[in-house]
Structure formats: C-alpha cells, structure tokens
Scaffold this motif. Structure first.
Motif, PDB file in Angstrom:
ATOM      1  N   MET A 138     -17.806  99.054   7.305  1.00 44.43           N
ATOM      2  CA  MET A 138     -18.517  97.923   6.715  1.00 44.43           C
ATOM      3  C   MET A 138     -19.571  97.397   7.687  1.00 44.43           C
ATOM      4  N   VAL A 139     -19.217  97.334   8.992  1.00 40.87           N
ATOM      5  CA  VAL A 139     -20.131  96.794  10.001  1.00 40.87           C
ATOM      6  C   VAL A 139     -21.212  97.803  10.376  1.00 40.87           C
ATOM      7  N   TRP A 140     -20.828  99.079  10.529  1.00 39.30           N
ATOM      8  CA  TRP A 140     -21.735 100.085  11.070  1.00 39.30           C
ATOM      9  C   TRP A 140     -22.330 101.008  10.015  1.00 39.30           C
ATOM     10  N   GLY A 141     -21.819 100.954   8.793  1.00 38.37           N
ATOM     11  CA  GLY A 141     -22.391 101.775   7.729  1.00 38.37           C
ATOM     12  C   GLY A 141     -21.855 103.187   7.668  1.00 38.37           C
ATOM     13  N   GLY A 142     -20.754 103.475   8.368  1.00 34.02           N
ATOM     14  CA  GLY A 142     -20.182 104.820   8.292  1.00 34.02           C
ATOM     15  C   GLY A 142     -19.489 105.199   9.577  1.00 34.02           C
ATOM     16  N   THR A 143     -18.865 106.374   9.572  1.00 30.50           N
ATOM     17  CA  THR A 143     -18.224 106.913  10.756  1.00 30.50           C
ATOM     18  C   THR A 143     -18.663 108.362  10.924  1.00 30.50           C
TER      19      THR A 143
END
Length: 466
Positions: free
Chosen positions: A231-236
C-alpha cells in the motif's frame, strides 16, 4: 486467440498488457515493458520527506559554493558545479558571474527562518546556541564536506509506519495485575513468566534480540506486513513471474541506443554560434547503483530543423545481476556545449552525492527506529523496491536543483532528462507497430531539452537481446 487488453489508469492513459484466451478464460498474461517519466511529486511520504531535506541541503551547499567559489566547499560536487557555472561562457559577459555571486551571498545573509522553506530544517531549528533571527550563513558549518556529510545533522521527522513498517508487538496475557501509570500500561512480571526480565538474559531478551537481528523475525513479528508495504510502496519484488521460454527465447541484456539529436529552436546566438554539442550521462540499475557515462561529441553547426544522426549503442544493463522482478533502469542524459563539459561532469558527481545523502538519510531513520526496521529494509521483497524509490528520489532532487538554478540565475543550463524503463520479466517484450506482442526493440522515444534560449530533441530506443 490473442486478445489485447487496455486497462485504464486513473489518468485515463492506457497500460498495455496482453493475454491468451481459451473459450473465454484467460490462460496466460504476456509481460509488457513500460516507460515512465520522473514524477512531478514523489508519492511515498517517507522518501518525499528525505528528498525534501536533501534538496534543501543541496541548495544551501550550492548557494554557499556560488557565493564563495574558493571557500570550504571547493573540491566537493557542489563546489565543482559552482566553479563550472562561473566559467561558462554566458557568465563571462555582462557581469553575470559577479551578479550570480552577489545574489548567492545575499541569500546567505538573509534571515534563517525566512529561508527555511528554501533550505530546509537545517537552517530552521535553533541548534548549537545560535541566536534567534540569525543569518543563513550561521549554519554553514553544518555543510562542510557537502551534502553527504551534512545529512547527519538533519532532524528527520519520519516514522517507521511511513516506510510501511509496523512495530514489533508482544502478546501479553490478560490478568488482574494490569494497571496504568502515567498513561503507560504496566504488566506485572509474574504474568510474563518470572525471570524473563532478569538482567543479562532470559527468554524475553532472547526473543527481542531475534526480532531485532533477523530478517525472518521481521516478518514473523509483524514488522514486515506485505499488505501494508504494498500500500505504501506500490508493490514488492519477487522472482520472475514468467518461466524462461514460456513465450519465446529469453533476452537477458538491455541496451539504450541514442539515435539522433535534433535542433527544434536554435539557442541564444550570443554564445552558441557554431560551438559543439556533447552528451554525457548517468546510469541507474535495478539496485540503485549509478555509473558515469563518458561524454561524447555529438556535432556542431546546429540550426533550426537541423539534426545529427549518431546511432550510438549508448549503455547496456544486465538483467541477471539480481533475481528480483520487476527491474527498473534509468539513463539520465546531460546535454551540454562541448566547452562546458565541466558542468556536465560536475552534475554527474552531484548525482552520486545526492544518492549518497538520500541513502544515508534512510539508513539513519532505520537505525533510529531499531534493528528490526533495518532488517526489514533488507528483506528481498522490499529492498529492490526501496532502491528503485531512492533512484526516483535522486532524479527528482536533481531535477529540482537544476530548475532552481535556472530560476535563480537564468535559463543558461540544459536540465538533465532521464529515461526510465521497467522490465517485469526476462520474457517481457514490446508491441510491434501492427499491435502484435513480441518486439525486442522499443518504439522511438524522445527527450526534449530546453535551455540557453533554445530547444533540442534527443531520440533514443531500448533493445532487448541475449
């Protein structure tokens, strides 16, 4: 049957993907390469806060170096940028160099608090017994050695939660001895098993040490929350989502080709004339590592509508340097008049220093938050995503620095232009002009440079190969 899908993003721009259908059911998605621009604003709160502080420090360092070219910042990246500006042809006419130096000196003599929106928290806070209402130059001791060292004195107001990190928790059994003291929950020792808080050892301390020191416990303790992080970084990041040769032969190298430089509007004839154009650059790989790209001569005698075709294989990346995907790469183009290559080289060095300052700031925040957070930042699913965000922040800071220099001293600088690309898989491809998936060459892309009163376009393409 192969049916292309064009889902729409929030800004109504189509994002091309491709899927194969069998009796109406999607069988396999085809990986498609995407291109992006440096964002107008950084969407991650923690990275944005770090970038703003680094930008303020860079402005302060550059202002000090321009005001005093022979001062304490001589030899740093900021000092080299200032020296290059002083020696550029435009600065040698009409007293521009002196005017630039006086304007920078006036900014250093301004009220610190009034200049805080420009230079950041290092000039805003009252530290070291500095008097109320002091001047900006009162804090110049903090930036000796440049921004990479100066970031250590910045008070970064960033919480672990802004990094997408939750704090470690301990399960406490409910019992009658629980009570509040000064707003804190006090848990009797007997509810936690007798000797767990004994000095020098105990199961609780061992468990806490594990939480602090291992990546696995960062996940197990809830410090690494996948949903929150995405949610914070837009992906993993993760393994290649498409097995090798799932669609066709794997390509594991990426190359950027510079095709041509085109004059759209001739630059100011006062200094340009028939002088020569050169192109330098900085590359950024998927781990955020940067490399200087040596300056190359493009050509001379540019006039409106005239172009120079070069067809250079400009820079290459390996797609096998690390296992994670997606991979994000960038090449920052630095266009300059050949005699002004000193400025291009100085900006290349400044890029490295800004990256070092951003990385140091994030490490500082992680250390302050505890070893569990530091371990979290090294988790394979998180580290590449954070490295990509750092690269984006560095590009954002450099763009803001050049924009600021242009506003301060005039449009006598070509701002850097960065080409970003994201590779989701070794099997990824572009679309052909006929709409079919599978191209190993990108479309021709263009970066526009405005400066010195003129406009130039640079055409380039990406290529995948084995």
């Amino acid at each position: 049957m192969n049916t292309p899908i064009y889902p729409m993003t929030a800004n109504a721009m189509p994002v091309m993907t491709d899927a194969r259908f069998d009796r109406g059911e999607m069988v396999a998605a085809r990986p498609v390469i995407t291109h992006e621009e440096t964002p107008a604003e950084l969407d991650n709160a923690a990275i944005a806060a770090v970038a703003e502080e680094v930008l303020g420090l860079a402005k302060l360092s550059l202002t000090a170096a321009i005001a005093e070219p022979e001062g304490s910042l001589r030899g740093t990246a900021e000092g080299e940028v200032a020296m290059a500006l002083h020696k550029m042809p435009f600065a040698q006419h009409g007293g521009k160099a002196e005017a630039m130096q006086k304007r920078a000196a006036a900014m250093l003599d301004a009220d610190r608090k009034a200049m805080a929106p420009v230079f950041g928290s290092v000039v805003a806070r009252e530290a070291g017994g500095l008097p109320e209402g002091g001047k900006v130059r009162d804090v110049l001791g903090a930036i000796e050695g440049g921004i990479t060292r100066a970031i250590d004195v910045v008070d970064l107001k960033i919480t672990p939660e802004q990094f997408g990190v939750t704090r470690p928790t301990i399960d406490v059994p409910i019992g009658p001895g629980l009570r509040l003291e000064d707003g804190n929950l006090v848990v009797p020792r007997d509810l936690l098993g007798g000797t767990q808080f004994e000095a020098g050892g105990g199961e609780f301390e061992a468990a806490l040490s594990g939480i602090e020191e291992t990546e696995e416990s960062a996940i197990e303790s809830g410090v690494f929350d996948l949903e929150r992080f995405e949610m914070v970084w837009g992906g993993t990041a993760g393994a290649d989502p498409h097995p090798e040769s799932e669609f066709e032969a794997v390509t594991d190298k990426l190359r950027l080709h510079v095709l041509r430089v085109r004059c759209v509007d001739e630059t100011n004839p006062e200094w340009w004339g028939d002088d020569e154009i050169a192109l330098g650059g900085v590359s950024v790989d998927e781990d955020g590592d940067t490399k200087k790209i040596a300056e190359r001569f493009v050509g001379s005698g540019f006039r409106d509508g005239r172009s120079k075709t070069v067809n250079w294989p400009y820079h290459m990346f390996s797609l096998r340097e690390s296992y994670h995907f997606p991979k994000r790469f960038g090449v920052s183009f630095l266009l300059a008049e050949k005699d002004n290559g000193r400025l291009s080289a100085a900006i290349q060095k400044l890029w490295e220093n800004v990256k070092g300052a951003v990385s140091s700031a994030i490490a500082k925040v992680a250390a302050a938050a505890g070893k569990a957070v530091a371990a979290f930042l090294a988790i394979p699913a998180a580290a590449p995503v954070i490295a990509a965000a750092i690269s984006k922040a560095v590009d954002w800071v450099l763009g803001r620095i050049v924009d600021w220099l242009i506003r301060l001293f005039g449009d006598d600088i070509f701002p850097a232009q960065t080409a970003w690309i994201t590779i989701p898989s070794l099997s990824a491809r572009w679309y052909h002009l006929d709409g079919q998936w599978g191209a190993t060459w990108s479309p021709v892309l263009t970066k526009r440079f405005r400066g010195f009163g003129g406009t130039y376009d640079l055409d380039y393409r990406w290529q995948l190969y084995g």
